[in-house]
Enzyme design. Structure first.
Site, short mmCIF file in Angstrom:
data_model
loop_
_atom_site.label_atom_id
_atom_site.label_comp_id
_atom_site.label_asym_id
_atom_site.label_seq_id
_atom_site.Cartn_x
_atom_site.Cartn_y
_atom_site.Cartn_z
CB SER A 123 28.01 54.76 -13.32
OG SER A 123 28.86 54.20 -12.33
CB VAL B 287 26.86 64.57 -13.55
CG1 VAL B 287 25.41 65.02 -13.64
CG2 VAL B 287 27.77 65.63 -14.17
CB CYS B 288 25.92 59.65 -11.45
SG CYS B 288 25.69 59.41 -13.23
CB ALA B 289 28.64 61.34 -7.21
#
Length: 166
Positions: free
Chosen positions: A54, A59-61
């Site tokens: 997501s 971490v995804c960002a």
């Protein structure tokens, strides 16, 4: 199948793990304007596919912003990020973060990408963090199934594989 954990707890990945030198499976996901996109839409280009659970997590960002920054430095490489986020949320996130150099795609409708690439987490209906490089002939040249979903991928290895792909 890859052994993957989420916050140190084992998870079940649904679908088929893909391997280097295999033909990349075609898939259908949605663009932010709700149009279907498939692997064939990127035919003849090298693809670096960054998969995140997501965009609304740290971490995804960071992963998405890192590949967005690197995209301009890659010749003939099209960078895609795929998550289970709704296209509307992806659009909002991209606007807020200034992400413009990559395609952000949603697998929320059918989980088609997740199943065909073996990254759909059964327990969470999220995608496991992973990276795939697919050459211009749609052969897989690099895979990374990150063993702990909350960890970063190996950015340098993925970028190097994209630069070497033809």
């Amino acid at each position: 199948m890859a052994n993957v954990t989420f916050k140190d707890n084992p998870v079940t990945l649904l679908g088929t793990e893909v391997k280097v030198d295999e033909d990349a499976p075609n898939f259908t996901v949605l663009s932010n304007d709700l149009q279907e996109k498939t692997l064939k839409d990127y035919q003849g280009k090298i693809k670096l596919i960054s998969v995140v659970p997501s965009l609304d997590t740290g971490v995804c960002a960071e992963q998405t912003k890192r590949f967005n920054e690197e995209a301009d430095k890659l010749e003939n490489v099209h960078v895609l990020t795929i998550s289970m986020d709704l296209p509307f949320a992806q659009t909002r996130w991209c606007s807020a973060e200034g992400v413009k150099n990559i395609d952000i795609l949603s697998d929320h409708r059918d989980a088609d990408f997740g199943e065909k690439y073996g990254v759909l987490i059964k327990e969470l209906r999220l995608l496991a963090r992973s990276i795939f490089v697919i050459d211009s002939n749609d052969k897989i040249t690099y895979t990374e199934y990150v063993s702990e979903v909350t960890n970063h991928p190996d950015y340098e290895a993925a970028l190097e594989a994209a630069k070497k792909a033809e």
